[in-house]
Design a protein around this motif. Structure first.
Motif, PDB file in Angstrom:
ATOM      1  N   ASN A  10       0.775  -1.243   0.000  1.00 46.05           N
ATOM      2  CA  ASN A  10       0.000   0.000   0.000  1.00 46.05           C
ATOM      3  C   ASN A  10       0.804   1.289   0.000  1.00 46.05           C
ATOM      4  O   ASN A  10       0.229   2.359  -0.240  1.00 46.05           O
ATOM      5  N   GLY A  11       2.120   1.211   0.291  1.00 44.14           N
ATOM      6  CA  GLY A  11       2.874   2.439   0.465  1.00 44.14           C
ATOM      7  C   GLY A  11       3.921   2.747  -0.585  1.00 44.14           C
ATOM      8  O   GLY A  11       4.453   3.867  -0.615  1.00 44.14           O
ATOM      9  N   LEU A  12       4.239   1.807  -1.449  1.00 43.26           N
ATOM     10  CA  LEU A  12       5.360   2.020  -2.368  1.00 43.26           C
ATOM     11  C   LEU A  12       5.074   3.107  -3.400  1.00 43.26           C
ATOM     12  O   LEU A  12       5.983   3.867  -3.768  1.00 43.26           O
ATOM     13  N   ASP A  13       3.853   3.198  -3.876  1.00 48.02           N
ATOM     14  CA  ASP A  13       3.532   4.244  -4.845  1.00 48.02           C
ATOM     15  C   ASP A  13       3.737   5.629  -4.233  1.00 48.02           C
ATOM     16  O   ASP A  13       4.252   6.547  -4.887  1.00 48.02           O
ATOM     17  N   GLN A  14       3.312   5.796  -2.974  1.00 45.17           N
ATOM     18  CA  GLN A  14       3.481   7.083  -2.294  1.00 45.17           C
ATOM     19  C   GLN A  14       4.960   7.429  -2.159  1.00 45.17           C
ATOM     20  O   GLN A  14       5.383   8.552  -2.440  1.00 45.17           O
ATOM     21  N   LEU A  15       5.769   6.473  -1.725  1.00 43.67           N
ATOM     22  CA  LEU A  15       7.202   6.729  -1.527  1.00 43.67           C
ATOM     23  C   LEU A  15       7.905   6.983  -2.855  1.00 43.67           C
ATOM     24  O   LEU A  15       8.811   7.823  -2.934  1.00 43.67           O
ATOM     25  N   THR A  16       7.498   6.272  -3.907  1.00 41.22           N
ATOM     26  CA  THR A  16       8.077   6.518  -5.225  1.00 41.22           C
ATOM     27  C   THR A  16       7.745   7.925  -5.701  1.00 41.22           C
ATOM     28  O   THR A  16       8.598   8.635  -6.259  1.00 41.22           O
ATOM     29  N   HIS A  17       6.508   8.349  -5.469  1.00 37.25           N
ATOM     30  CA  HIS A  17       6.115   9.715  -5.828  1.00 37.25           C
ATOM     31  C   HIS A  17       6.947  10.730  -5.058  1.00 37.25           C
ATOM     32  O   HIS A  17       7.432  11.720  -5.630  1.00 37.25           O
ATOM     33  N   GLU A  25      15.934   5.587  -2.016  1.00 36.41           N
ATOM     34  CA  GLU A  25      16.140   4.752  -3.200  1.00 36.41           C
ATOM     35  C   GLU A  25      15.368   5.314  -4.390  1.00 36.41           C
ATOM     36  O   GLU A  25      15.894   5.387  -5.522  1.00 36.41           O
ATOM     37  N   ALA A  26      14.123   5.729  -4.139  1.00 40.38           N
ATOM     38  CA  ALA A  26      13.316   6.316  -5.216  1.00 40.38           C
ATOM     39  C   ALA A  26      13.894   7.644  -5.680  1.00 40.38           C
ATOM     40  O   ALA A  26      13.871   7.964  -6.877  1.00 40.38           O
ATOM     41  N   PHE A  27      14.416   8.422  -4.748  1.00 38.67           N
ATOM     42  CA  PHE A  27      15.053   9.694  -5.098  1.00 38.67           C
ATOM     43  C   PHE A  27      16.249   9.471  -6.023  1.00 38.67           C
ATOM     44  O   PHE A  27      16.366  10.105  -7.071  1.00 38.67           O
ATOM     45  N   ASP A  28      17.137   8.555  -5.643  1.00 40.94           N
ATOM     46  CA  ASP A  28      18.313   8.288  -6.465  1.00 40.94           C
ATOM     47  C   ASP A  28      17.920   7.765  -7.843  1.00 40.94           C
ATOM     48  O   ASP A  28      18.508   8.152  -8.856  1.00 40.94           O
ATOM     49  N   ALA A  29      16.914   6.903  -7.888  1.00 39.31           N
ATOM     50  CA  ALA A  29      16.472   6.367  -9.175  1.00 39.31           C
ATOM     51  C   ALA A  29      15.886   7.471 -10.048  1.00 39.31           C
ATOM     52  O   ALA A  29      16.126   7.511 -11.262  1.00 39.31           O
ATOM     53  N   SER A  30      15.141   8.381  -9.439  1.00 40.30           N
ATOM     54  CA  SER A  30      14.518   9.467 -10.198  1.00 40.30           C
ATOM     55  C   SER A  30      15.535  10.471 -10.715  1.00 40.30           C
ATOM     56  O   SER A  30      15.321  11.096 -11.754  1.00 40.30           O
ATOM     57  N   LEU A  31      16.652  10.634 -10.002  1.00 38.56           N
ATOM     58  CA  LEU A  31      17.687  11.552 -10.468  1.00 38.56           C
ATOM     59  C   LEU A  31      18.211  11.154 -11.839  1.00 38.56           C
ATOM     60  O   LEU A  31      18.561  12.011 -12.650  1.00 38.56           O
ATOM     61  N   GLY A  32      18.233   9.861 -12.090  1.00 39.66           N
ATOM     62  CA  GLY A  32      18.762   9.387 -13.366  1.00 39.66           C
ATOM     63  C   GLY A  32      17.713   9.220 -14.440  1.00 39.66           C
ATOM     64  O   GLY A  32      18.041   8.817 -15.552  1.00 39.66           O
ATOM     65  N   SER A  33      16.453   9.525 -14.124  1.00 42.62           N
ATOM     66  CA  SER A  33      15.382   9.321 -15.104  1.00 42.62           C
ATOM     67  C   SER A  33      15.252  10.528 -16.021  1.00 42.62           C
ATOM     68  O   SER A  33      15.578  11.654 -15.664  1.00 42.62           O
ATOM     69  N   SER A  34      14.723  10.316 -17.178  1.00 39.28           N
ATOM     70  CA  SER A  34      14.538  11.406 -18.129  1.00 39.28           C
ATOM     71  C   SER A  34      13.458  12.369 -17.678  1.00 39.28           C
ATOM     72  O   SER A  34      13.392  13.508 -18.144  1.00 39.28           O
ATOM     73  N   ALA A  35      12.589  11.917 -16.742  1.00 37.72           N
ATOM     74  CA  ALA A  35      11.502  12.781 -16.276  1.00 37.72           C
ATOM     75  C   ALA A  35      11.983  13.897 -15.385  1.00 37.72           C
ATOM     76  O   ALA A  35      11.294  14.904 -15.218  1.00 37.72           O
ATOM     77  N   ARG A  41      25.187  10.502   0.980  1.00 33.29           N
ATOM     78  CA  ARG A  41      24.704   9.706  -0.156  1.00 33.29           C
ATOM     79  C   ARG A  41      24.009   8.476   0.403  1.00 33.29           C
ATOM     80  O   ARG A  41      24.243   8.071   1.544  1.00 33.29           O
ATOM     81  N   TYR A  42      23.148   7.887  -0.426  1.00 31.01           N
ATOM     82  CA  TYR A  42      22.460   6.661  -0.040  1.00 31.01           C
ATOM     83  C   TYR A  42      23.271   5.453  -0.489  1.00 31.01           C
ATOM     84  O   TYR A  42      23.810   4.730   0.330  1.00 31.01           O
ATOM     85  N   ARG A  43      23.398   5.257  -1.790  1.00 37.69           N
ATOM     86  CA  ARG A  43      24.231   4.159  -2.304  1.00 37.69           C
ATOM     87  C   ARG A  43      25.302   4.676  -3.266  1.00 37.69           C
ATOM     88  O   ARG A  43      26.478   4.578  -3.004  1.00 37.69           O
TER      89      ARG A  43
END
Length: 219
Positions: A27-34, A186-196, A71-73
């Motif tokens: 129930n919470g992963l979508d919120q944290l990814t956002h 983790e979601a923050f680091d992944a989003s940094l590398g996204s085209s969005a 840093r995270y990872r």
């Protein structure tokens, strides 16, 4: 072989945590990814994250800011993140002069800018100093996110967005909050590398208002 009371309690604690994390995963992963995606828009554009909590939640808030400034990872630039409770001279001066309920609100008024993010952590969702900080932040155009225990609660209602962990004990809520902090990073680091990310920096105020994700127990 029968278990000792201590061993039985330990098994129950682990079971409670396993159940809370299962609900968080569902129930919470979508919120944290956002949230991670939003931070990837706000922080590289010069915005700031402020965080606060009381007691164990203060440690969780400081853990979050450390992951962003450090840093995270993976290696990446440092980003502005301040744990308000760690400003001990400010906390004690404000508490002495204005009262305990203002120790975070006064700092939010000083540091928060339109488009910044304030993360508030509370197992009860009823701490007066966090509620004051939320109201001050929203008046200043700072987006407020709450990580709390079971909802509904006043802090979740006062925040723009909230993730509520419904667990049997305060300890389990705090442990689930730590996992949520890591998933946010983790979601923050992944989003940094996204085209969005590049397009999101032009719409840092576009997040939905008053969203609440509740991670509830099955009763």
């Amino acid at each position: 072989m029968s278990r000792s009371p201590a061993t039985t309690g330990a098994h129950q604690h682990c079971q409670s945590l396993e159940e809370a994390l299962r609900r968080l995963r569902v129930n919470g992963l979508d919120q944290l990814t956002h949230w991670g995606h939003r931070l990837a828009a706000v922080l590289p554009a010069g915005g700031r994250l402020l965080a606060a909590g009381n007691g164990g939640s203060a440690a969780q808030a400081q853990h979050l800011t450390a992951e962003l400034v450090g840093r995270y990872r993976e290696e990446r630039p440092a980003y502005s993140a301040i744990a308000l409770h760690a400003e001990t001279s400010s906390v004690t001066a404000i508490g002495n002069d204005y009262g305990f309920e203002q120790i975070f609100a006064r700092q939010v008024a000083a540091h928060g800018r339109d488009g910044d993010v304030l993360v508030l952590l509370s197992t009860s969702g009823r701490s007066g100093n966090l509620l004051s900080a939320a109201m001050t932040a929203r008046a200043a155009g700072v987006e407020v996110w709450a990580l709390t225990g079971a909802g509904p609660n006043p802090l979740a209602e006062a925040a723009d967005q909230a993730l509520c962990i419904d667990a049997a004990s305060t300890a389990t809520v705090q442990e689930a909050h730590l996992v949520a902090v890591h998933l946010l990073c983790e979601a923050f680091d992944a989003s940094l590398g996204s085209s969005a990310t590049s397009s999101a920096t032009t719409t840092v105020r576009s997040a939905p208002r008053r969203a609440v994700a509740s991670v509830r127990r099955t009763r």
